[in-house]
Design an enzyme around this catalytic site. Structure first.
Site, PDB file in Angstrom:
ATOM      1  N   THR A   1     -13.167  -4.613  -9.217  1.00  0.00           N
ATOM      2  CA  THR A   1     -14.249  -4.690 -10.208  1.00  0.00           C
ATOM      3  C   THR A   1     -13.909  -3.764 -11.373  1.00  0.00           C
ATOM      4  OG1 THR A   1     -15.801  -5.148  -8.447  1.00  0.00           O
ATOM      5  CG2 THR A   1     -16.728  -4.348 -10.527  1.00  0.00           C
TER       6      THR A   1
ATOM      7  N   CYS B   1     -20.522  -0.690  -3.636  1.00  0.00           N
ATOM      8  CA  CYS B   1     -20.577  -1.588  -4.794  1.00  0.00           C
ATOM      9  C   CYS B   1     -21.813  -1.422  -5.672  1.00  0.00           C
ATOM     10  CB  CYS B   1     -20.468  -3.021  -4.320  1.00  0.00           C
ATOM     11  SG  CYS B   1     -19.044  -3.248  -3.254  1.00  0.00           S
TER      12      CYS B   1
ATOM     13  N   ASP C   1       0.865  -1.189   0.000  1.00  0.00           N
ATOM     14  CA  ASP C   1       0.000   0.000   0.000  1.00  0.00           C
ATOM     15  C   ASP C   1       0.898   1.234   0.000  1.00  0.00           C
ATOM     16  OD1 ASP C   1      -3.257   0.164   0.913  1.00  0.00           O
ATOM     17  OD2 ASP C   1      -2.107   2.018   0.920  1.00  0.00           O
TER      18      ASP C   1
ATOM     19  N   LEU D   1     -34.706  -9.711  -0.536  1.00  0.00           N
ATOM     20  CA  LEU D   1     -36.082  -9.256  -0.761  1.00  0.00           C
ATOM     21  C   LEU D   1     -36.510  -8.382   0.405  1.00  0.00           C
ATOM     22  CD1 LEU D   1     -37.975 -12.406  -2.124  1.00  0.00           C
ATOM     23  CD2 LEU D   1     -37.246 -10.386  -3.379  1.00  0.00           C
TER      24      LEU D   1
ATOM     25  N   ARG E   1     -20.283   4.972   2.652  1.00  0.00           N
ATOM     26  CA  ARG E   1     -20.414   5.285   1.231  1.00  0.00           C
ATOM     27  C   ARG E   1     -21.842   5.027   0.702  1.00  0.00           C
ATOM     28  NH1 ARG E   1     -15.120   2.404  -1.039  1.00  0.00           N
ATOM     29  NH2 ARG E   1     -15.481   1.146   0.824  1.00  0.00           N
TER      30      ARG E   1
HETATM   31  C1  UGA Z   1     -22.311  -6.311  -2.257  1.00  0.00           C
HETATM   32  C2  UGA Z   1     -22.650  -7.739  -2.681  1.00  0.00           C
HETATM   33  O1  UGA Z   1     -23.656  -8.278  -1.832  1.00  0.00           O
HETATM   34  C3  UGA Z   1     -21.405  -8.634  -2.646  1.00  0.00           C
HETATM   35  O2  UGA Z   1     -21.727  -9.920  -3.154  1.00  0.00           O
HETATM   36  C4  UGA Z   1     -20.316  -7.997  -3.514  1.00  0.00           C
HETATM   37  O3  UGA Z   1     -19.125  -8.760  -3.505  1.00  0.00           O
HETATM   38  C5  UGA Z   1     -20.028  -6.613  -2.990  1.00  0.00           C
HETATM   39  O4  UGA Z   1     -21.241  -5.823  -3.057  1.00  0.00           O
HETATM   40  C6  UGA Z   1     -18.929  -6.001  -3.853  1.00  0.00           C
HETATM   41  O5  UGA Z   1     -19.138  -5.798  -5.056  1.00  0.00           O
HETATM   42  O6  UGA Z   1     -17.813  -5.823  -3.356  1.00  0.00           O
HETATM   43  P1  UGA Z   1     -22.057  -5.047   0.100  1.00  0.00           P
HETATM   44  O7  UGA Z   1     -22.118  -3.785  -0.698  1.00  0.00           O
HETATM   45  O8  UGA Z   1     -21.006  -5.200   1.119  1.00  0.00           O
HETATM   46  O9  UGA Z   1     -21.932  -6.318  -0.886  1.00  0.00           O
HETATM   47  O10 UGA Z   1     -23.429  -5.155   0.892  1.00  0.00           O
HETATM   48  P2  UGA Z   1     -24.840  -5.899   0.764  1.00  0.00           P
HETATM   49  O11 UGA Z   1     -25.035  -6.720   1.958  1.00  0.00           O
HETATM   50  O12 UGA Z   1     -25.005  -6.549  -0.530  1.00  0.00           O
HETATM   51  O13 UGA Z   1     -25.840  -4.644   0.894  1.00  0.00           O
HETATM   52  C7  UGA Z   1     -25.844  -3.578  -0.042  1.00  0.00           C
HETATM   53  C8  UGA Z   1     -26.999  -2.663   0.217  1.00  0.00           C
HETATM   54  O14 UGA Z   1     -28.228  -3.284  -0.135  1.00  0.00           O
HETATM   55  C9  UGA Z   1     -27.162  -2.239   1.691  1.00  0.00           C
HETATM   56  O15 UGA Z   1     -27.427  -0.860   1.748  1.00  0.00           O
HETATM   57  C10 UGA Z   1     -28.356  -3.040   2.172  1.00  0.00           C
HETATM   58  O16 UGA Z   1     -29.066  -2.387   3.190  1.00  0.00           O
HETATM   59  C11 UGA Z   1     -29.169  -3.137   0.897  1.00  0.00           C
HETATM   60  N1  UGA Z   1     -30.095  -4.297   0.888  1.00  0.00           N
HETATM   61  C12 UGA Z   1     -29.608  -5.562   0.857  1.00  0.00           C
HETATM   62  C13 UGA Z   1     -31.468  -4.081   0.907  1.00  0.00           C
HETATM   63  O17 UGA Z   1     -31.935  -2.916   0.920  1.00  0.00           O
HETATM   64  N2  UGA Z   1     -32.309  -5.160   0.882  1.00  0.00           N
HETATM   65  C14 UGA Z   1     -31.849  -6.424   0.844  1.00  0.00           C
HETATM   66  O18 UGA Z   1     -32.683  -7.357   0.811  1.00  0.00           O
HETATM   67  C15 UGA Z   1     -30.471  -6.638   0.838  1.00  0.00           C
END
Ligand code: UGA
Length: 431
Positions: A119, A258, A30, A248, A325
């Site tokens: 990505t 992401c 880093d 869901l 973020r």
């Molecule tokens: C997401 C993906 O889930 C990972 O598989 C992926 O590797 C990652 O992005 C990435 O590209 O690095 P992450 O952003 O850490 O992971 O978080 P998530 O748990 O997917 O949640 C993302 C957002 O969606 C959160 O704000 C969460 O509150 C929201 N969410 C999630 C909902 O509003 N409803 C749901 O049913 C699930």
């Protein structure tokens, strides 16, 4: 194997530490000496469950350095896990990936495989390979492979050690075999495919999940209008295995580093190629509207927020992380401040990052109770356990006016019934 990892953010550091856990000798590179010093002491610069324990357990196989020349010189495999932030037009900024590619080209003295974990838009692996070839200082063979990351923040270590799948995108048998060797101890199905397909798997997966969330949010909005309950609807849908129960959960929209970035990047890539990705565009649009949903609901109770005390419970984009973020708090809090509200915020771990952005423009509370005291309105942006387990009476006891707007559907129907008994005004999403 001797492995180097460029970048010690969520992707880079977790990858490096998990590779060390499976016996590889890993050097993490880093540019931030302060961060490296922390890591040498076994401290993780990011909050991620289980990470520090693994850093300590594997300390003998992990080193941290700014000296990329020595780190890359004899590495058999070099992972690139640096950020690919969003540019103003929505496309991915590949500046950091190319910086590392150049450093690799100037440093490597042996044949090696460069693995892009960040990505990146489809076709980037081809271009990076070409770029490295054109800048090589020594006469060696460098192949580039795509190995996208599927970890979620908050469960990053578990997601890496027991991944749903490991995607390996290569164009040569040699690169493929080396990567199969890297991952031979991992507990996950391994799929080998072409580089461009591997790059696309990452975007297509994230965008599909974003689309699923926007879809359920739209159905939730309609449920509110027609008097159905989204929790019941989602449960009923989830029993169909083709749909599945996960992702869901209706709420005030997805945030994080992401989904927002990857939906815009794929949409940009499509239009750059004269194709309109209508579904993904719709997911983005719905999400932008959804993030303002609680504020719209609040207007029913207060025409203006001037002089009102507003409590915000949860600042991060989801529980289990201190990451802000694209969190809904980031667009809602400034709107409240602008209108003259006194904003009191609470979050178990996101407060310090929030303070860096908002300084003294809000009041930082050490407890939920403190945040609710004398409040005219409570907005829930993150479903932290402390919020879910809060004694419902607290709202009534402490608030000036017990109005609770829940953007993450934290409470069960029993709790909601109790709120009604206690004359607490409660609204959530789609119920
Ligand atoms: C997401 C993906 O889930 C990972 O598989 C992926 O590797 C990652 O992005 C990435 O590209 O690095 P992450 O952003 O850490 O992971 O978080 P998530 O748990 O997917 O949640 C993302 C957002 O969606 C959160 O704000 C969460 O509150 C929201 N969410 C999630 C909902 O509003 N409803 C749901 O049913 C699930």
């Amino acid at each position: 194997m001797k492995i180097a990892v460029a970048g010690t953010g969520y992707v880079g550091l977790v990858t490096g530490v998990c590779l060390a856990e499976h016996g590889h000798q890993v050097v993490c590179v880093d540019i931030d000496e302060k961060k490296l010093e922390m890591m040498r002491l076994g401290k993780s610069p990011i909050y991620e469950e289980g990470l520090e324990e693994l850093m300590t357990q594997n300390a003998s196989r992990l080193t941290y350095t700014t000296d990329y020349v020595n780190a890359y010189r004899n590495a058999q495999v070099i992972f690139i896990g640096v950020g690919t932030p969003e540019k103003s037009d929505g496309s991915a900024n590949l500046q950091y990936v190319y910086q590392v590619a150049e450093q690799i080209a100037l440093s490597v003295e042996n044949n090696c495989v460069v693995v892009i974990k960040s990505t990146v838009p489809i076709g980037t692996n081809d271009k990076v390979e070409e770029y490295i070839k054109n800048h090589l200082k020594h006469d060696v063979v460098v192949e580039v492979a795509s190995n996208p990351e599927f970890l979620s923040q908050g469960t990053a270590v578990r997601d890496t050690l027991h991944a749903s799948r490991i995607i390996i995108g290569t164009e040569t048998e040699r690169a493929k075999q080396i990567l199969l060797d890297v991952y031979k101890e991992f507990d996950a199905p391994i799929l080998t495919l072409g580089r461009r397909s591997a790059e696309m798997v990452k975007y297509a997966s994230n965008d599909f999940l974003a689309l699923k969330i926007s879809y359920i949010n739209e159905i939730a909005n309609l449920c509110e209008i027609v008097g159905a309950n989204i929790d019941e609807v989602a449960e009923g849908m989830g029993y169909d295995e083709r749909i599945g129960k996960k992702f869901l959960k209706a709420g005030i929209g997805y945030g994080g580093s992401c989904f927002p970035k990857d939906t815009k990047a794929l949409s940009w890539l499509a239009s750059f190629n004269d194709y309109e990705l209508k579904t993904v565009k719709a997911a983005i649009e719905v999400n932008e509207q959804q993030k303002l949903k609680l504020l719209k609901k609040a207007r029913r109770y207060y025409e203006s927020f001037r002089g009102k005390t507003v409590t915000v419970l949860g600042l991060t984009f989801k529980p289990g992380t201190d990451d802000l973020r694209e969190a809904p708090s980031l667009i809602n809090v400034p709107l409240l401040i602008e209108e003259g509200a006194v904003v009191k915020v609470w979050d178990p771990i996101g407060k310090e990052n929030f303070r860096k952005l908002f300084k003294d423009s809000v009041e930082y509370c050490v407890s939920i109770e403190d945040a609710l005291k004398s409040s005219d309105l409570c907005m829930i942006f993150t479903e932290w356990d402390d919020v879910k387990n809060l004694n419902i009476e607290t709202y009534k006891k402490l608030m000036n006016n017990a109005i609770v707007l829940d953007g993450r559907n934290c409470y069960t129907s029993e709790s909601i019934a109790k709120m009604r008994e206690q004359k607490i005004t409660y609204e959530s999403i789609g119920r």
